[in-house]
Enzyme design. Structure first.
Site, PDB file in Angstrom:
ATOM      1  N   ASP A  25      11.430 -47.150   3.902  1.00 42.25           N
ATOM      2  CA  ASP A  25      10.990 -47.989   5.033  1.00 42.25           C
ATOM      3  C   ASP A  25       9.481 -48.190   5.135  1.00 42.25           C
ATOM      4  O   ASP A  25       8.916 -48.128   6.235  1.00 42.25           O
ATOM      5  CB  ASP A  25      11.503 -47.399   6.351  1.00 42.25           C
ATOM      6  CG  ASP A  25      13.016 -47.275   6.394  1.00 42.25           C
ATOM      7  OD1 ASP A  25      13.689 -47.841   5.519  1.00 42.25           O
ATOM      8  OD2 ASP A  25      13.521 -46.599   7.310  1.00 42.25           O
ATOM      9  N   LYS A 134      19.100 -51.130   4.786  1.00 38.79           N
ATOM     10  CA  LYS A 134      19.933 -50.117   5.437  1.00 38.79           C
ATOM     11  C   LYS A 134      19.958 -50.391   6.945  1.00 38.79           C
ATOM     12  O   LYS A 134      18.938 -50.745   7.532  1.00 38.79           O
ATOM     13  CB  LYS A 134      19.465 -48.699   5.126  1.00 38.79           C
ATOM     14  CG  LYS A 134      18.097 -48.297   5.646  1.00 38.79           C
ATOM     15  CD  LYS A 134      17.799 -46.858   5.219  1.00 38.79           C
ATOM     16  CE  LYS A 134      16.461 -46.367   5.753  1.00 38.79           C
ATOM     17  NZ  LYS A 134      16.401 -46.247   7.209  1.00 38.79           N
ATOM     18  N   CYS A 167      14.025 -41.298   9.357  1.00 33.93           N
ATOM     19  CA  CYS A 167      14.783 -41.844   8.231  1.00 33.93           C
ATOM     20  C   CYS A 167      14.647 -41.027   6.946  1.00 33.93           C
ATOM     21  O   CYS A 167      15.606 -40.922   6.176  1.00 33.93           O
ATOM     22  CB  CYS A 167      14.371 -43.289   7.991  1.00 33.93           C
ATOM     23  SG  CYS A 167      14.841 -44.385   9.361  1.00 33.93           S
TER      24      CYS A 167
END
Length: 231
Positions: A25, A134, A167
């Site tokens: 990310d 995701k 995450c």
């Protein structure tokens, strides 16, 4: 060819060509002023060194034959993929909560195709890399990550990215439950929240779920001289 990475709580030996570097990310949302985290009140002022360290780690990993996997967290423009009121994600996602408080941001935070969703300019996937969307914190949830790794015989995962305590840790934990060996490079990650969140996440990882190292040590382990020492 095997190499040994100095890490906490102990060193770990792996074959780079049967391992993957996972970049979690590294989007404007998480690493750039004006992105989702910044607008939601989280401090992103110290993410620049993290970006540079990820660049260094990616270059070394690619040269050693490691698979590079890039994750982008987010949803469709209508946020159907985010889940409605029947999903805990609807209630706990700070991006969704921020947009409910500031309706003018609707469709701008973590929406596929938006500036917020894009990877930061400094980090550009190359041919042979894999880029995966995701919809939740974990990179294993509703993605082909597990099958991609298993089909290549990959068991060792090296993690970088943002946020360490959300995450990154979520994906590493899920990997642990699926029998993957997870290492996080601490100076190539950044937390969402106060500094103690970073320390707590790293403590959890090195104590219960994996290993912790840093970019310089990782690059040294991938150098030709390190392979020669193992051989």
């Amino acid at each position: 060819m095997m190499t040994t990475l100095t890490a906490r709580p102990e060193a770990i030996t792996f074959d780079p060509q049967q391992s993957a570097l996972i970049v979690v990310d590294m989007q404007n949302a998480y690493a750039t002023p004006g992105g989702y985290l910044d607008l939601a009140g989280f401090d992103v002022s110290t993410t620049r060194p993290v970006i540079a360290n990820i660049q260094t780690a990616v270059t070394a990993a690619r040269a050693a034959g490691m698979l590079i996997i890039w994750f982008q967290n987010g949803w469709d423009e209508q946020y159907v993929e985010a889940g409605g009121p029947g999903s805990p994600n609807f209630h706990k996602s700070n991006a969704l909560k921020t947009m409910r408080k500031q309706p003018q941001l609707q469709g701008k935070l973590l929406a596929k195709g938006s500036w917020d969703y894009q990877l930061v300019d400094e980090l550009v996937p190359q041919p042979g890399d894999i880029v995966l969307p995701k919809p939740r914190y974990s990179g294993f949830f509703n993605t082909p990550l597990d099958s991609i790794l298993r089909s290549r015989g990959i068991r060792h995962l090296v993690f970088t990215g943002i946020a360490t305590n959300v995450c990154v840790e979520s994906t590493l934990r899920d990997g642990f439950f699926l029998e993957y060996f997870g290492v996080v490079l601490e100076d190539a990650t950044h937390q969402a929240g106060p500094e103690f969140a970073q320390k707590a996440a790293l403590f959890n990882i090195e104590t219960f779920f994996g290993w912790v190292s840093d970019v310089e040590t990782f690059c040294d382990a991938l150098s030709p001289t390190s392979f020669a020492r193992i051989a």
